[in-house]
Scaffold this active site. Structure first.
Site, PDB file in Angstrom:
ATOM      1  N   ASN A  13       0.905  -1.207  -0.060  1.00  0.00           N
ATOM      2  CA  ASN A  13      -0.079   0.016  -0.050  1.00  0.00           C
ATOM      3  C   ASN A  13       0.904   1.252  -0.006  1.00  0.00           C
ATOM      4  O   ASN A  13       1.689   1.482   0.878  1.00  0.00           O
ATOM      5  CB  ASN A  13      -0.965  -0.046   1.287  1.00  0.00           C
ATOM      6  N   TRP A  14       1.157   1.825  -1.182  1.00  0.00           N
ATOM      7  CA  TRP A  14       2.175   3.001  -1.375  1.00  0.00           C
ATOM      8  C   TRP A  14       1.402   4.377  -0.728  1.00  0.00           C
ATOM      9  O   TRP A  14       1.886   5.509  -0.672  1.00  0.00           O
ATOM     10  CB  TRP A  14       2.472   3.250  -2.814  1.00  0.00           C
ATOM     11  N   LYS A  15       0.227   4.323  -0.479  1.00  0.00           N
ATOM     12  CA  LYS A  15      -0.576   5.643   0.064  1.00  0.00           C
ATOM     13  C   LYS A  15      -0.227   6.645  -0.749  1.00  0.00           C
ATOM     14  O   LYS A  15      -0.180   6.673  -2.099  1.00  0.00           O
ATOM     15  CB  LYS A  15      -0.122   5.642   1.504  1.00  0.00           C
ATOM     16  N   HIS A 116      -9.529   1.343   4.833  1.00  0.00           N
ATOM     17  CA  HIS A 116      -8.441   1.657   5.473  1.00  0.00           C
ATOM     18  C   HIS A 116      -8.478   2.511   6.772  1.00  0.00           C
ATOM     19  O   HIS A 116      -9.118   3.582   6.530  1.00  0.00           O
ATOM     20  CB  HIS A 116      -7.273   2.012   4.586  1.00  0.00           C
ATOM     21  N   GLU A 118      -6.755   4.958   7.692  1.00  0.00           N
ATOM     22  CA  GLU A 118      -6.844   6.214   7.401  1.00  0.00           C
ATOM     23  C   GLU A 118      -8.002   6.924   6.700  1.00  0.00           C
ATOM     24  O   GLU A 118      -8.147   8.087   6.906  1.00  0.00           O
ATOM     25  CB  GLU A 118      -5.385   6.577   6.676  1.00  0.00           C
ATOM     26  N   GLU A 199      -5.704  -4.895  10.214  1.00  0.00           N
ATOM     27  CA  GLU A 199      -4.668  -3.849  10.590  1.00  0.00           C
ATOM     28  C   GLU A 199      -5.049  -3.071  11.917  1.00  0.00           C
ATOM     29  O   GLU A 199      -5.829  -2.197  11.869  1.00  0.00           O
ATOM     30  CB  GLU A 199      -4.536  -2.899   9.367  1.00  0.00           C
ATOM     31  N   GLY A 205       2.046   2.379  10.735  1.00  0.00           N
ATOM     32  CA  GLY A 205       2.996   3.331  10.479  1.00  0.00           C
ATOM     33  C   GLY A 205       3.516   3.838  11.837  1.00  0.00           C
ATOM     34  O   GLY A 205       4.328   4.608  11.815  1.00  0.00           O
ATOM     35  N   SER A 245       3.108  -2.056  10.208  1.00  0.00           N
ATOM     36  CA  SER A 245       4.310  -2.215  10.515  1.00  0.00           C
ATOM     37  C   SER A 245       5.054  -3.507  10.221  1.00  0.00           C
ATOM     38  O   SER A 245       5.954  -3.936  10.906  1.00  0.00           O
ATOM     39  CB  SER A 245       4.707  -1.710  11.884  1.00  0.00           C
ATOM     40  N   GLY A 267       2.768  -1.259   4.000  1.00  0.00           N
ATOM     41  CA  GLY A 267       3.068   0.174   3.585  1.00  0.00           C
ATOM     42  C   GLY A 267       4.577   0.574   3.599  1.00  0.00           C
ATOM     43  O   GLY A 267       4.859   0.213   2.406  1.00  0.00           O
ATOM     44  N   GLY A 268       5.033   1.080   4.350  1.00  0.00           N
ATOM     45  CA  GLY A 268       6.357   1.711   4.777  1.00  0.00           C
ATOM     46  C   GLY A 268       7.359   0.713   3.845  1.00  0.00           C
ATOM     47  O   GLY A 268       8.034   1.143   3.073  1.00  0.00           O
TER      48      GLY A 268
END
Ligand code: PGA
Length: 293
Positions: A13-15, A116, A118, A199, A205, A245, A267-268
């Site tokens: 997930n590149w956001k 998600h 966010e 999640e 994150g 994470s 993500g990251g």
């Protein structure tokens, strides 16, 4: 010991990261790194050929076209699915700034993430809105990756199970047609129309990953809820991903914890080529009989 029933999925997930040029460079570097001729990546190619691994990347809307082209030309053998990070429930119309399922499909996108944390927290997406999105995306033959998870407060108050149950039930159950559609699609095709990502919000994150035991426990709950909603046999077709994470350092431990952990929403650690390639290697080498909890 219990065998894996489903392929492992690794979805990046590149956001709101990367631009068109770096998207192109990412896939070109991935192609150079994950090369057929490199012994260390032989298990990855074997797992893909055997249908034991599925790879996806969810970039921003404006990068979808470039990502599809670059994935096809630089890493054709990885068969990377390109996912949208969101989609609107309506078929088309006066929704300035929104993106419809048919627009995604025309581009070559087959799956969209919804729910998600966010989107829920920063953009006010409620369970009710997500229920409409889930219904409409299934109707329009898109695959859906639906995210659920509790906040730190909710976990500390012992409400994790209740929250996961509510998020699943309010998305899947209020409209009987959603379940009919989902059942039809699960019965009709081998490809899974729905994936759930657990999640925990406190792990996203933050660098604080859930322990393999916490993830395994939550996945077992989600599976038992799904079997109540859909029946045991159909619920077994739904992949459950862990997200929050995930890194190359902790991914193997998560996958080994339970056959109910079918991969990761990352993500990251999906933003850099080396790190994504390491995650893919770990998934390809994961035990086919992880310990069941
Ligand atoms: P993270 O994000 O891996 O950076 O924690 C996961 C997600 O939000 O899907």
């Amino acid at each position: 010991m219990s065998n894996r029933q489903r392929p492992i999925r690794v979805i990046g997930n590149w956001k709101m990261n990367h631009g068109p040029a770096s998207t192109h460079d990412f896939f070109s570097a991935l192609g150079a790194l994950v090369n057929f001729n490199k012994v260390e990546f032989a298990p990855l190619h074997k797992a893909l050929q055997a249908g034991r691994l599925q790879i996806g990347i969810a970039p921003s809307f404006v990068l979808l076209g470039e990502a599809i082209r670059a994935a096809r030309s630089h890493v054709p053998t990885l068969e990377v699915a390109i996912l949208a990070q969101n989609a609107h429930a309506a078929k088309a119309g006066a929704y300035t700034g929104e993106i419809a399922a048919f627009q995604l499909k025309e581009l070559g996108v087959q799956e969209a993430i919804i729910g998600h944390s966010e989107r829920r927290q920063l953009f006010g997406e409620s369970d009710e809105v997500l229920a409409q999105k889930l219904h409409s995306l299934l109707e329009q033959d898109l695959h859906v990756l639906y995210c659920i998870g509790e906040t730190l407060n909710e976990r500390q108050e012992g409400k994790t199970r209740e929250i996961l149950k509510r998020q699943l039930r309010t998305a899947l159950a209020p409209n009987p047609e959603t379940l009919i559609k989902l059942r039809d699609r699960l019965e009709a095709s081998d490809a899974t129309p729905l994936t759930i990502a657990y999640e925990p919000v406190w792990a996203i994150g933050t660098g604080v990953v859930a322990t393999p035991e916490q993830a395994a426990e939550a996945h077992a709950w989600v599976r038992s809820e799904l079997s109540e909603i859909l029946g045991t046999s159909l619920s077994q077709r739904i992949a459950l991903l862990y997200g929050g994470s995930v890194t190359p350092e902790n991914f193997a431990g998560l996958l080994a914890a339970s056959p109910e952990i079918d991969g990761g929403l990352v993500g990251g650690a999906s933003l850099k080529v080396e790190s994504l390639a390491n995650l893919l290697k770990i998934a390809a080498e994961a035990p086919t009989s992880p310990s069941a909890h």
